[in-house]
Design an enzyme around this catalytic site. Sequence first.
Site, short mmCIF file in Angstrom:
data_model
loop_
_atom_site.label_atom_id
_atom_site.label_comp_id
_atom_site.label_asym_id
_atom_site.label_seq_id
_atom_site.Cartn_x
_atom_site.Cartn_y
_atom_site.Cartn_z
N GLU A 132 0.97 -1.37 0.05
CA GLU A 132 -0.15 0.06 -0.15
C GLU A 132 0.99 1.22 -0.02
O GLU A 132 2.13 1.20 0.18
CB GLU A 132 -0.94 -0.09 1.40
CG GLU A 132 -2.03 -1.14 1.21
CD GLU A 132 -2.91 -1.25 2.38
OE1 GLU A 132 -3.94 -2.00 2.24
OE2 GLU A 132 -2.52 -0.60 3.40
N HIS A 251 -8.93 10.21 4.24
CA HIS A 251 -8.52 9.01 3.12
C HIS A 251 -8.88 9.60 1.64
O HIS A 251 -10.08 10.10 1.51
CB HIS A 251 -9.52 7.95 3.27
CG HIS A 251 -9.11 6.80 2.72
ND1 HIS A 251 -9.01 6.35 1.38
CD2 HIS A 251 -8.32 5.48 3.25
CE1 HIS A 251 -8.60 5.31 1.17
NE2 HIS A 251 -8.18 4.72 2.16
#
Length: 554
Positions: A132, A251
């Site tokens: 990630e 996010h």
Amino acid sequence: MKSVTSSLSSTDSQAIEHQCDVLIIGSGAAGLSLALRLADHCNVIVLSKSDRNEGSTRYAQGGIAAVFDEEDSVDAHVADTLNAGAGLCDEDAVRFTTSRAKDALTWLIGYGVPFDKEQNDKGEERFHLTREGGHSHRRILHAADATGEALQITLNDAVSNHPNIHFFERYNAIDLIKSSQKDDHCTGCYVWNRQREHVEVIRARYIALATGGGSKVYQYTSNPDVSSGDGIAMAWRAGCRVANMEFNQFHPTCLYHPQARNFLISEALRGEGAQLCHADGTRFMQNFDERGDLAPRDIVARAIDFEMKRLGEDCMYLDISHKPADFIVKHFPNIYRRCRALGIDITREAIPVVPAAHYSCGGVMTDFNAKTDLDNVYAIGEVAYTGLHGANRMASNSLLECVVYASSAAEHILSRLDDFSEQEAIAPWDESQVSNSDEEVIIQHNWHELRLFMWDYVGIVRTNKRLERALRRITLLEQEIQEYYAHFRVSNNLLELRNLVTVAELIVRCAMQRKESRGLHFNLDYPDTAQHPTPTILAPSKSQTHHLPGDLGL
């Protein structure tokens, strides 16, 4: 001390008191991990504001970071975390956490968390590791794209079978009860039974706050409704310091759809090759960072925000349709099903996405044992500031922090389990001066106003003027909420609003103290980065205590 229930006389009714060795407020990864590590040795009450399955853990998609690959190392995990934290991580805290990561995950594996596996070139089975944003190696253990749900189910199954763990579902924690004899000690907690609509007392030798963050303070968030900063606000009122509240992670990729609320599009998609683009398919992340789509979240969120404002668009797009359809469905079944139900086929078209408030990098200050400024109160998980995340949390370090610090907290509590055993008198909750509210609309109005101006004034990009406006509005709201709290019986919405306005003030005050831009905090009036950054620490006044209805303190 056994878990018991007894009656105490109150001004207008019988108040219920419960007793336990350890009260854990919160039923996510942090709270349940702590409960499991303690329960063989003492009695534990786990307080859950909703049902035991609801909370941020359940919605975590990506995974948990730890070094399982021979080509990876703890030093690399440390370096990546420090880099993502934009120079504000506590390196000792980073090394403490990452060096204990593999043992923590091995413990979870022992309980049966179904992390995905694959076969290597020799036909040997091993864990499938994904990558990630911010990570230099593949080190994310995951259960497809619903790791949090798998973790929550596994831990719930384990605690449900333990005779020393007692669940109190649909209970709001109101305030920690400070000792009248020791300034740094708490004797229990006032809690509101949502089903009986009655305040009760839980007496405990040790208390652990595992309540998650406070991203519900923003209009748009990936968090569930229970994320209202309860633990942060309660700890502050009880006298605990907080730190780095200005660093709220947005996010970059939440699903943008009128029928979808709070649905996160995992960063793991970008780890597997998904690309951010405009409506016409033009990629843009390479214009903002050399790491492109795998840049840390703060950079990606600001880039999307910038492009939306520059073009006047409601969203940007995340495209993984260039990957084989069976690969997408296998690795991201939950996201595929959710989008498909809304008419979006991610194997053929891009996903509309927007940034949303996601994770609080600051919180209640703790040491490596998760202990707060109060001698018998601990804070674990998103509610805590450990120094791990700095100015920006690296992906998949959050669940890791929960299980690592649950372990260290359990060791510390068990080493001093018999330190506190006195039975100090606790004042019963007094509702003699309050009545039922006949103007719930006031709460709803203040609730929406708070979340909207926090989004507008204290969001991804800030200015001094916006912060000043926000603080003025917060001051007025606090006065209204104080008056309301003093005269009416508590309710879920009132308790959450009371906590959220406290969290909002702490965020704004921290943001106003930071005279630079760094990580998740970007101020147009201070665009440069300071040479020698330090954490932003706020300390409550010594006179602060909890307040009962009938008082004007908040």
